[in-house]
Design a protein around this motif. Structure first.
Motif, short mmCIF file in Angstrom:
data_model
loop_
_atom_site.label_atom_id
_atom_site.label_comp_id
_atom_site.label_asym_id
_atom_site.label_seq_id
_atom_site.Cartn_x
_atom_site.Cartn_y
_atom_site.Cartn_z
N UNK A 21 0.75 -1.22 0.05
CA UNK A 21 0.01 0.03 -0.05
C UNK A 21 0.89 1.01 0.13
N UNK A 22 0.50 2.17 -0.87
CA UNK A 22 1.46 3.31 -1.10
C UNK A 22 0.54 4.61 -1.03
N UNK A 23 1.07 5.73 -0.48
CA UNK A 23 0.29 7.01 -0.64
C UNK A 23 1.18 8.09 -1.07
N UNK A 24 0.69 8.86 -2.05
CA UNK A 24 1.58 10.05 -2.40
C UNK A 24 1.05 11.37 -2.05
N UNK A 25 1.46 12.24 -1.61
CA UNK A 25 1.10 13.65 -1.20
C UNK A 25 1.92 14.63 -2.07
N UNK A 26 1.20 15.91 -2.08
CA UNK A 26 1.68 16.91 -3.03
C UNK A 26 2.39 17.85 -1.83
N UNK A 27 3.49 18.33 -1.94
CA UNK A 27 4.06 19.31 -1.07
C UNK A 27 4.55 20.52 -1.97
N UNK A 28 3.59 21.34 -2.68
CA UNK A 28 4.36 22.41 -3.35
C UNK A 28 4.52 22.15 -4.82
N UNK A 29 6.06 22.21 -4.56
CA UNK A 29 6.73 21.69 -6.02
C UNK A 29 7.47 20.26 -5.92
N UNK A 31 6.81 15.94 -4.71
CA UNK A 31 5.61 14.93 -4.19
C UNK A 31 6.31 14.00 -3.14
N UNK A 32 5.71 13.88 -2.12
CA UNK A 32 6.40 12.82 -1.10
C UNK A 32 5.45 11.45 -1.07
N UNK A 45 9.81 9.77 1.21
CA UNK A 45 10.38 9.55 -0.16
C UNK A 45 10.01 10.36 -1.21
N UNK A 46 10.90 11.42 -1.87
CA UNK A 46 10.49 12.46 -2.43
C UNK A 46 10.88 12.45 -4.13
N UNK A 50 4.66 12.50 -9.18
CA UNK A 50 4.22 11.43 -8.49
C UNK A 50 4.56 9.75 -8.68
N UNK A 51 5.07 9.65 -9.84
CA UNK A 51 5.54 8.37 -10.11
C UNK A 51 7.02 8.18 -9.96
N UNK A 52 7.79 9.11 -9.87
CA UNK A 52 8.93 9.03 -9.27
C UNK A 52 9.24 8.90 -7.86
N UNK A 53 8.07 9.37 -7.10
CA UNK A 53 8.07 9.47 -5.63
C UNK A 53 7.67 8.11 -5.15
N UNK A 54 6.74 7.44 -6.07
CA UNK A 54 6.38 6.06 -5.51
C UNK A 54 7.50 5.20 -5.86
N UNK A 55 8.18 5.51 -7.19
CA UNK A 55 9.13 4.47 -7.49
C UNK A 55 10.08 4.48 -6.32
N UNK A 56 10.51 5.70 -5.90
CA UNK A 56 11.69 5.89 -4.70
C UNK A 56 10.90 5.05 -3.33
N UNK A 57 9.85 5.38 -3.24
CA UNK A 57 9.16 4.68 -2.08
C UNK A 57 9.27 3.06 -1.94
#
Length: 74
Positions: A21-29, A31-32, A45-46, A50-57
């Motif tokens: 399970x994953x969750x992506x949030x938007x932090x201005x410029x 994504x975490x 994981x930033x 959104x795809x790169x943040x998910x990939x990093x996570x």
């Protein structure tokens, strides 16, 4: 929905089947993202999309799972 019901639902549909399970949030410029499999979780994981943040996570979760397996084997 009560929090206990949401936790039970997540356990039944995600963690019990071994899914991630994953969750992506938007932090201005940026994504975490956070990811968990029910036993191991990674946060902060930033990425620039959104795809790169998910990939990093997912990469960090895989790395954390391998590290816990090595520690448990010793």
């Amino acid at each position: 929905m009560p929090i206990w019901l949401k936790d039970l639902w997540n356990w039944f549909w995600y963690y019990r089947r071994g899914e991630i399970k994953y969750h992506v949030s938007y932090f201005g410029n940026t994504f975490g993202a956070m990811a968990t499999n029910g036993k191991v979780a990674v946060f902060n994981c930033y990425g620039s999309t959104p795809e790169t943040a998910k990939e990093m996570a997912l990469f960090n979760l895989n790395k954390a799972i391998k590290e816990t397996m090595v520690v448990n084997d010793e």
